[in-house]
Write a protein that holds these residues in place. Sequence first.
Motif, mmCIF file in Angstrom:
data_model
loop_
_atom_site.group_PDB
_atom_site.id
_atom_site.type_symbol
_atom_site.label_atom_id
_atom_site.label_comp_id
_atom_site.label_asym_id
_atom_site.label_seq_id
_atom_site.Cartn_x
_atom_site.Cartn_y
_atom_site.Cartn_z
ATOM 1 N N LEU A 137 0.819 -1.217 0.000
ATOM 2 C CA LEU A 137 0.000 0.000 0.000
ATOM 3 C C LEU A 137 0.847 1.259 0.000
ATOM 4 N N PHE A 138 2.001 1.192 0.732
ATOM 5 C CA PHE A 138 2.800 2.404 0.851
ATOM 6 C C PHE A 138 3.890 2.482 -0.209
ATOM 7 N N GLY A 139 3.652 1.796 -1.330
ATOM 8 C CA GLY A 139 4.452 2.093 -2.512
ATOM 9 C C GLY A 139 5.626 1.181 -2.783
ATOM 10 N N GLU A 140 5.914 0.253 -1.865
ATOM 11 C CA GLU A 140 7.004 -0.665 -2.180
ATOM 12 C C GLU A 140 6.528 -1.696 -3.193
ATOM 13 N N VAL A 141 7.469 -2.186 -4.005
ATOM 14 C CA VAL A 141 7.098 -3.220 -4.967
ATOM 15 C C VAL A 141 7.179 -4.578 -4.269
ATOM 16 N N THR A 142 6.066 -5.302 -4.236
ATOM 17 C CA THR A 142 6.030 -6.621 -3.605
ATOM 18 C C THR A 142 5.411 -7.600 -4.591
ATOM 19 N N PRO A 143 5.593 -8.906 -4.340
ATOM 20 C CA PRO A 143 4.987 -9.899 -5.247
ATOM 21 C C PRO A 143 3.475 -9.903 -5.147
ATOM 22 N N ASP B 218 1.451 -7.222 -5.249
ATOM 23 C CA ASP B 218 0.832 -5.982 -5.716
ATOM 24 C C ASP B 218 -0.459 -6.208 -6.495
ATOM 25 N N VAL B 219 -0.476 -7.224 -7.337
ATOM 26 C CA VAL B 219 -1.663 -7.462 -8.157
ATOM 27 C C VAL B 219 -2.854 -7.843 -7.262
ATOM 28 N N VAL B 220 -2.583 -8.789 -6.335
ATOM 29 C CA VAL B 220 -3.663 -9.249 -5.456
ATOM 30 C C VAL B 220 -4.171 -8.107 -4.588
ATOM 31 N N VAL B 221 -3.228 -7.401 -3.952
ATOM 32 C CA VAL B 221 -3.625 -6.374 -2.996
ATOM 33 C C VAL B 221 -4.219 -5.159 -3.703
ATOM 34 N N GLN B 222 -3.474 -4.641 -4.686
ATOM 35 C CA GLN B 222 -3.870 -3.349 -5.251
ATOM 36 C C GLN B 222 -4.938 -3.464 -6.335
ATOM 37 N N ARG B 223 -4.840 -4.534 -7.143
ATOM 38 C CA ARG B 223 -5.778 -4.623 -8.257
ATOM 39 C C ARG B 223 -7.050 -5.359 -7.882
ATOM 40 N N LEU B 224 -6.919 -6.469 -7.109
ATOM 41 C CA LEU B 224 -8.087 -7.300 -6.831
ATOM 42 C C LEU B 224 -8.830 -6.877 -5.570
ATOM 43 N N ARG B 225 -8.068 -6.651 -4.499
ATOM 44 C CA ARG B 225 -8.766 -6.457 -3.224
ATOM 45 C C ARG B 225 -9.009 -4.997 -2.883
ATOM 46 N N LEU B 226 -7.999 -4.140 -3.108
ATOM 47 C CA LEU B 226 -8.120 -2.753 -2.661
ATOM 48 C C LEU B 226 -9.361 -2.047 -3.226
ATOM 49 N N PRO B 227 -9.618 -2.115 -4.548
ATOM 50 C CA PRO B 227 -10.778 -1.375 -5.073
ATOM 51 C C PRO B 227 -12.078 -1.808 -4.404
ATOM 52 N N ARG B 228 -12.175 -3.107 -4.145
ATOM 53 C CA ARG B 228 -13.399 -3.644 -3.574
ATOM 54 C C ARG B 228 -13.570 -3.207 -2.118
ATOM 55 N N VAL B 229 -12.478 -3.213 -1.363
ATOM 56 C CA VAL B 229 -12.570 -2.830 0.047
ATOM 57 C C VAL B 229 -12.849 -1.331 0.173
ATOM 58 N N VAL B 230 -12.185 -0.538 -0.677
ATOM 59 C CA VAL B 230 -12.451 0.907 -0.645
ATOM 60 C C VAL B 230 -13.911 1.166 -0.992
ATOM 61 N N LEU B 231 -14.396 0.435 -2.013
ATOM 62 C CA LEU B 231 -15.802 0.591 -2.390
ATOM 63 C C LEU B 231 -16.720 0.247 -1.209
ATOM 64 N N ALA B 232 -16.350 -0.835 -0.488
ATOM 65 C CA ALA B 232 -17.164 -1.232 0.667
ATOM 66 C C ALA B 232 -17.240 -0.104 1.697
ATOM 67 N N VAL B 233 -16.103 0.564 1.915
ATOM 68 C CA VAL B 233 -16.070 1.673 2.884
ATOM 69 C C VAL B 233 -17.017 2.784 2.443
ATOM 70 N N VAL B 234 -16.919 3.160 1.162
ATOM 71 C CA VAL B 234 -17.726 4.279 0.665
ATOM 72 C C VAL B 234 -19.216 3.912 0.655
ATOM 73 N N VAL B 235 -19.511 2.698 0.203
ATOM 74 C CA VAL B 235 -20.907 2.242 0.152
ATOM 75 C C VAL B 235 -21.519 2.247 1.552
ATOM 76 N N GLY B 236 -20.771 1.703 2.507
ATOM 77 C CA GLY B 236 -21.277 1.646 3.876
ATOM 78 C C GLY B 236 -21.518 3.032 4.443
ATOM 79 N N ALA B 237 -20.608 3.967 4.142
ATOM 80 C CA ALA B 237 -20.760 5.333 4.646
ATOM 81 C C ALA B 237 -22.015 5.968 4.063
#
Lengths: 255, 325
Positions: free
Chosen positions: B42-48, B50-69
């Motif tokens: 999340l804080f910008g380091e390149v890790t193996p 990145d695809v799972v965290v940033q592409r698959l999970r992050l958008p969905r979790v952020v969406l969950a936060v906004v939807v719930g709010a």
Amino acid sequence: MKLIARDLSAGYGPRSVFENLGVELPAGAFTVIVGPNACGKSTLLRTLARLLPVRHGSVLLDGADIHSLPTREVARRLGVLPQSPLVPEGVTVRDLVGRGRQPHQSWWRQWSDQDSAAVHEAMGQAGVGDLATRAVDQLSGGQRQRVWIAMTLAQQTEALLLDEPTTFLDLAHQVEVLDLLGRMRDDGRTVVAVLHDLNQAARYADHLVAMRDGRVVASGAPREIVTAELVRNVFGLDCVVVPCPVTGAPLVVPA
Amino acid sequence: MRVKGRTVAVSAIILVLLVVAFVVALCLGKPYVAPGDVLRSLFGEVTPYDVVVQRLRLPRVVLAVVVGACFGVAGALIQSVARNPLASPDVVGITQGAGLAATIALTSGAAAVVIAPAALGGGLLAAAVVLGLGARHGLAAQRFVLAGVAVAIALRALTEIVMLTAEPIDGQRAHIWLVGTLAGRGWTETSWLAITLLVLLPVLAWAGWALRTSALDDDTAKGLGVRPVARRAGLAAVGVLLAAMVTAQVGAVDFVALVAPQVARRLVRAERPPLIAAALTGSLLVVLADLAGRLLFAPTQLPAGVITAAIGGPYLLFLLVRRKS
């Protein structure tokens, strides 16, 4: 602050409660409106307080028409305590009194030291300072009524209108509330109340307005206007009027 | 009065829980990613990962936060205006209006970009009908809720008719839409909702203040220089807009708008739901519901709306039992 109703007509739905009514409420005095049930006294108070729209005529607050002034501006000059207001669930005394500051606030400037000071002072005047953190819905009727009066005091208006502020209170609490209203008049406020009890009205009022069937039958100082004839006219009751042994005010005793 | 210390403390605690849930939701699933790796990614380091965290999970979790709010705030506003804990957009017909419009769009072969605007329009229209029925009595609480429940039932029935008479495949698509899900959704929906929230921010600041007279009766409010009917209409309009907007983006994630404001209200012990705490509680609820939906029957994914509905049912019962005592 002087309130004048001119040529006033008001009512509910198709029913007209009074028509072309005129009344003057003197500044700095405690005025009490009395009359039998359904004579229109509460409707008059609600119209004077702009809770009910006028159909005709006008209510003048120091010469300006109250129904055409911005309602917030009116709320800074005129406080209203309706009959048996709804107590919000679980709200504390301080919180409810704080709502009296509403007309002095806006959404971008919600709370100031001035507001805190006004709330503190109002709770002191109404004698509910000790109850500040208690839930209003758990107080006795008398305490609760003083909290509502504190709310209107926090509004810091020159005039205050109250619709039957003593109804549902026992005698000691009625006297407590009326004494409080008397002190507010002594502080220079214009106080107007609708009361049921003619003897209390005669004792506490500087100015009495007697109504029947949507008309003002008599108005003036209680000692000048409260007579057996007036009581028969207004309430249809035969009585003897004697001086009150404590204050000398007219005391109505049913014959 | 000023914001109470308890409100601030409760909001802060829910915020901490939300941050924890946020990270946990990024960790869990297949593959599991350790919290340290999630944070590094999340804080910008390149890790193996990145695809799972940033592409698959992050958008969905952020969406969950906004939807719930959005749901939390919409529910808090509508419940406060109606002075009724049962009055939430999914009970008084707004969600059903959005659902009917979306179903008509989905089964009539309309383009995908039309679905969300159609749902938004449907939600607003349903709300207009409900408010119109309630407005005849100055938006008095009970009438408004009853009108809403009646409209919701009618719309639900119409939706069923449209679904059942459509081509089976279209009916199936509509059914999936109706149960709100965050699967396959992400930044597009998030940005629409984030823009809505940002635009409404000054309005919400006003609402937070204006709500303070919502628990008073009309005469008392008028005495304080408030125009109660206009104020209720304004507050309801903001709630309706938020509810219709969020439903249009993700479908009906039921019961969040019903439950979150009341949980927040109980926690801060206020006479009406606090807006910020309701938003945070809603976010926490949707993040957890979506996470549970992802994990419980993996690899089968349950829509978040199914999980929230499963929580909402018992909660409704709890409310009914509690009110009697």
